[in-house]
Design a protein around this motif. Structure first.
Motif, PDB file in Angstrom:
ATOM      1  N   MET A   1      33.456   4.561 -45.046  1.00  0.00           N
ATOM      2  CA  MET A   1      32.124   4.188 -45.513  1.00  0.00           C
ATOM      3  C   MET A   1      32.092   3.064 -46.510  1.00  0.00           C
ATOM      4  N   ARG A   2      33.225   2.483 -46.555  1.00  0.00           N
ATOM      5  CA  ARG A   2      33.015   1.386 -47.664  1.00  0.00           C
ATOM      6  C   ARG A   2      32.735   0.173 -46.721  1.00  0.00           C
ATOM      7  N   GLU A   3      33.119   0.446 -45.379  1.00  0.00           N
ATOM      8  CA  GLU A   3      33.087  -0.915 -44.483  1.00  0.00           C
ATOM      9  C   GLU A   3      31.823  -0.747 -43.503  1.00  0.00           C
ATOM     10  N   ARG A   4      31.477   0.589 -43.166  1.00  0.00           N
ATOM     11  CA  ARG A   4      30.456   0.527 -42.200  1.00  0.00           C
ATOM     12  C   ARG A   4      29.347   1.286 -42.976  1.00  0.00           C
ATOM     13  N   ARG A   5      27.995   1.107 -41.941  1.00  0.00           N
ATOM     14  CA  ARG A   5      26.671   1.733 -42.815  1.00  0.00           C
ATOM     15  C   ARG A   5      26.436   2.722 -42.251  1.00  0.00           C
ATOM     16  N   LEU A   6      26.738   3.224 -40.796  1.00  0.00           N
ATOM     17  CA  LEU A   6      26.360   4.425 -40.414  1.00  0.00           C
ATOM     18  C   LEU A   6      27.526   5.002 -39.658  1.00  0.00           C
ATOM     19  N   ILE A   7      28.111   6.151 -40.202  1.00  0.00           N
ATOM     20  CA  ILE A   7      29.130   6.915 -39.458  1.00  0.00           C
ATOM     21  C   ILE A   7      28.486   8.326 -39.200  1.00  0.00           C
ATOM     22  N   THR A   8      28.887   8.910 -37.958  1.00  0.00           N
ATOM     23  CA  THR A   8      28.593   9.786 -37.316  1.00  0.00           C
ATOM     24  C   THR A   8      29.788  10.730 -37.244  1.00  0.00           C
ATOM     25  N   LEU A   9      29.995  12.129 -37.831  1.00  0.00           N
ATOM     26  CA  LEU A   9      31.055  12.795 -37.440  1.00  0.00           C
ATOM     27  C   LEU A   9      30.575  13.933 -36.357  1.00  0.00           C
ATOM     28  N   THR A  10      31.344  13.612 -35.327  1.00  0.00           N
ATOM     29  CA  THR A  10      30.981  14.740 -34.400  1.00  0.00           C
ATOM     30  C   THR A  10      31.973  15.753 -34.100  1.00  0.00           C
ATOM     31  N   GLY A  11      31.662  16.661 -33.168  1.00  0.00           N
ATOM     32  CA  GLY A  11      32.609  17.575 -32.799  1.00  0.00           C
ATOM     33  C   GLY A  11      31.984  19.085 -32.547  1.00  0.00           C
ATOM     34  N   VAL A  12      32.703  19.840 -32.074  1.00  0.00           N
ATOM     35  CA  VAL A  12      32.090  21.107 -31.590  1.00  0.00           C
ATOM     36  C   VAL A  12      31.802  22.060 -32.951  1.00  0.00           C
ATOM     37  N   GLY A  13      30.986  22.868 -32.804  1.00  0.00           N
ATOM     38  CA  GLY A  13      30.530  23.775 -33.897  1.00  0.00           C
ATOM     39  C   GLY A  13      31.678  24.500 -34.369  1.00  0.00           C
ATOM     40  N   GLY A  14      31.734  24.484 -35.804  1.00  0.00           N
ATOM     41  CA  GLY A  14      32.663  25.367 -36.324  1.00  0.00           C
ATOM     42  C   GLY A  14      34.126  24.447 -36.763  1.00  0.00           C
ATOM     43  N   VAL A  15      34.067  23.173 -36.136  1.00  0.00           N
ATOM     44  CA  VAL A  15      35.153  22.442 -36.239  1.00  0.00           C
ATOM     45  C   VAL A  15      35.538  21.685 -37.789  1.00  0.00           C
ATOM     46  N   GLY A  16      34.475  21.542 -38.460  1.00  0.00           N
ATOM     47  CA  GLY A  16      34.703  21.182 -39.720  1.00  0.00           C
ATOM     48  C   GLY A  16      34.018  19.911 -40.259  1.00  0.00           C
ATOM     49  N   LYS A  17      33.034  19.349 -39.163  1.00  0.00           N
ATOM     50  CA  LYS A  17      31.978  18.322 -39.752  1.00  0.00           C
ATOM     51  C   LYS A  17      31.496  18.215 -40.871  1.00  0.00           C
ATOM     52  N   SER A  18      30.909  19.262 -41.241  1.00  0.00           N
ATOM     53  CA  SER A  18      30.162  19.480 -42.603  1.00  0.00           C
ATOM     54  C   SER A  18      31.146  19.548 -43.677  1.00  0.00           C
ATOM     55  N   ARG A  19      32.279  20.356 -43.654  1.00  0.00           N
ATOM     56  CA  ARG A  19      33.135  20.346 -44.557  1.00  0.00           C
ATOM     57  C   ARG A  19      33.955  19.031 -44.974  1.00  0.00           C
ATOM     58  N   LEU A  20      34.088  18.391 -43.804  1.00  0.00           N
ATOM     59  CA  LEU A  20      34.800  16.951 -43.831  1.00  0.00           C
ATOM     60  C   LEU A  20      33.790  15.996 -44.717  1.00  0.00           C
ATOM     61  N   ALA A  21      32.560  16.003 -44.518  1.00  0.00           N
ATOM     62  CA  ALA A  21      31.603  15.151 -45.021  1.00  0.00           C
ATOM     63  C   ALA A  21      31.609  15.458 -46.583  1.00  0.00           C
ATOM     64  N   LEU A  22      31.478  16.781 -46.840  1.00  0.00           N
ATOM     65  CA  LEU A  22      31.344  17.320 -48.234  1.00  0.00           C
ATOM     66  C   LEU A  22      32.601  16.437 -48.925  1.00  0.00           C
ATOM     67  N   ARG A  23      33.767  16.597 -48.341  1.00  0.00           N
ATOM     68  CA  ARG A  23      34.886  16.272 -48.983  1.00  0.00           C
ATOM     69  C   ARG A  23      34.700  14.501 -49.248  1.00  0.00           C
ATOM     70  N   ALA A  24      34.321  14.072 -48.124  1.00  0.00           N
ATOM     71  CA  ALA A  24      34.264  12.704 -48.246  1.00  0.00           C
ATOM     72  C   ALA A  24      33.522  12.028 -49.333  1.00  0.00           C
TER      73      ALA A  24
END
Ligand SMILES: Nc1ncnc2c1ncn2[C@@H]1O[C@H](COP(=O)(O)OP(=O)(O)OP(=O)(O)O)[C@@H](O)[C@H]1O
Ligand SMILES: [Mg+2]
Length: 470
Positions: free
Chosen positions: A1-24
């Motif tokens: 996120m320091r280098e890119r302006r748009l990052i999309t975390l994709t993956g199946v439901g329940g894989v942890g996208k939201s949690r990873l975003a929170l952590r990031a």
């Protein structure tokens, strides 16, 4: 996120996208001078409200007649901020459009998206969130499974002290493909089952389903299978409540759950106990624990399963109606209480229920336009005084078009629409609405009943909106 302006975390439901975003975004190095803003989109059903939702999340007061996306672009133009749009898969095209506009007009903006599918923007960096590694006794998947199992029952400690049984647990994690939500559901299950019973039942079920659903990608299959399996293991009343809870968007409180979900074999008095059962199985999450104010929610993947089941039960219509009428009644109560000492509490309560109110209004607009008009009119203070002018105006206009043009409720909706126009500085429209409102009020059987409502009287002494009414 320091280098890119748009990052999309994709993956199946329940894989942890939201949690990873929170952590990031919790990482201090991602801090931005103008803040990090989180916009939860999973409760949003109407794509037309995307911009309003983002604007509100970043604290942009909505008081102008200009299109809101222009306002938002102008507001962001000189800011350095990080915007997170969580759960975009149901609004991919709208998110692509809005994010494109924002990135173009705001050079200091970085956007992080979570979505089961990419937005498809040229500048997008897609990061596929993988399940947790699940091979061996030191794997992350096993660590999560163990933590959830121990939280469910202290007896699970014995499982992980024994290398033979640990190997069975590793096999369970492998079967679940290391998907965190699946591991959490299975871990919670050890409260009722031994590990060996679980492994055995799981084997049977997964074998059947992997044939039946060969067309689905493997991880989707695993998640559906795990949820279906959790579902089968619930008691009948828990399954019923799970299905009915799926009409809620976002979080809800126990009073709403009781009012909306009781019926037939599930009495209102039992709802709380059954809800506690679902929470113990990790099907329902407690989001905010404050005694009677505790709020609950379902993860998206789990809610979707409940929705399918509600359809199977043939209860979609009746439970959606109950949901809508419960929140319509809440809007009426808030209207009565707004001009009084409880105003701040009502502000908090109605703000917490914003997603539910939208869902209810949307439903009533087609199912019962008169009720939609009453509800949109009752929420005048929310549109006018709490920064939701554009949204309120749109709902009021739609409701006024759909409902019969008579009665006190129509008059109040006109009045409320006039307030939003006035507030946005749209004086001509406010004037015309005021005149129409005055004429209609004079025709009512008891014009004083609508014009001299307590709200109106108290409002009159202090509020510039006085000019827009009869
Ligand atoms: N690395 C992890 N460690 C522990 N728990 C995790 C991890 N990743 C996810 N979880 C848990 O798994 C569950 C599902 O995660 P999350 O809600 O982030 O999934 P998601 O990919 O956003 O799903 P959806 O597509 O339904 O929004 C949550 O309860 C979360 O806390
Ligand atoms: Mg998510």
């Amino acid at each position: 996120m320091r280098e890119r302006r748009l990052i999309t975390l994709t993956g199946v439901g329940g894989v942890g996208k939201s949690r990873l975003a929170l952590r990031a975004v919790a990482d201090a190095r991602q801090a931005r001078p103008d803040g990090v803003w989180w916009v939860e989109l999973s409760p949003l059903r109407d794509p037309g409200l995307l911009t309003a939702t983002v604007a509100h999340a970043v604290g942009l007061a909505d008081h102008s007649p200009r299109p809101l996306d222009e306002e938002l672009c102008a507001w962001m133009a000189d800011k350095k901020l990080l915007l997170v749009l969580d759960t975009c898969e149901h609004l991919v095209a709208e998110c692509r459009h809005l994010v494109g506009e924002l990135l173009q007009s705001s050079p200091g903006l970085t956007v992080l998206i979570t979505s089961r599918e990419p937005l498809g923007c040229a500048v997008e960096q897609v990061v596929d969130v993988r399940p947790l590694p699940c091979e061996g006794p030191d794997s992350d998947a096993l660590a999560l499974f163990r933590a959830r199992a121990l939280a469910a029952t202290p007896q699970a400690a014995a499982v992980f002290a024994d290398p033979g049984r640990t190997a069975v647990a590793v096999e369970v994690c492998r079967r679940l493909d290391g998907i965190p939500l699946a591991l959490e559901l299975a871990g919670a299950r050890l409260r009722l089952w031994t590990l060996e019973q679980m492994a055995e039942r799981m084997g049977e079920r997964f074998a059947v389903l992997s044939d039946a659903r060969a067309a689905l990608p493997r991880r989707h299959q695993t998640m559906r299978t795990t949820i279906g399996w959790s579902h089968e293991l619930c008691e009948p009343l828990e399954r019923l409540l799970w299905a009915r809870l799926s009409v809620f968007t976002g979080d809800f409180d126990i009073a709403a759950a009781r009012a909306v979900c009781a019926g037939g074999p599930l009495s209102a008095a039992r709802v709380e106990r059954v809800l506690a059962g679902l929470a113990a199985k990790s099907v329902v999450l407690r989001t905010d624990e404050r005694g009677a104010d505790t709020r609950y929610r379902l993860l998206d993947t789990i809610r979707e399963y409940g929705q399918d089941w509600l359809g199977e039960l043939g209860e979609v219509q009746i439970v959606t109606d109950r949901h809508a009428h419960w929140y319509a009644a809440l809007a009426q109560a808030a209207d009565r209480g707004w001009m009084g000492p409880g105003q701040v509490d009502w502000y908090r309560r109605i703000t917490a229920e914003h997603a539910q109110l939208r869902t209810a209004l949307e439903h009533l607009l087609t199912a019962d336009p008169t009720a939609a008009m009453e509800m949109a009119g009752a929420l005048w203070f929310y549109w006018f005084a709490c920064g939701h002018g554009h949204e309120g105006r749109a709902f009021l206009e739609r409701a006024l078009r759909a409902a019969p043009r008579t009665g006190a409720a129509h008059n109040q909706a006109l009045w409320a629409l006039g307030l939003t126009a006035l507030q946005q500085g749209d004086m001509d429209r406010a004037q015309r609405l005021a005149e129409e409102c005055t004429r209609d009020a004079a025709r009512l059987a008891d014009p004083s009943g609508s014009c001299a409502r307590p709200t109106w009287n108290r409002c009159r002494s202090s509020c510039p909106a006085t000019r827009c009414g009869p």
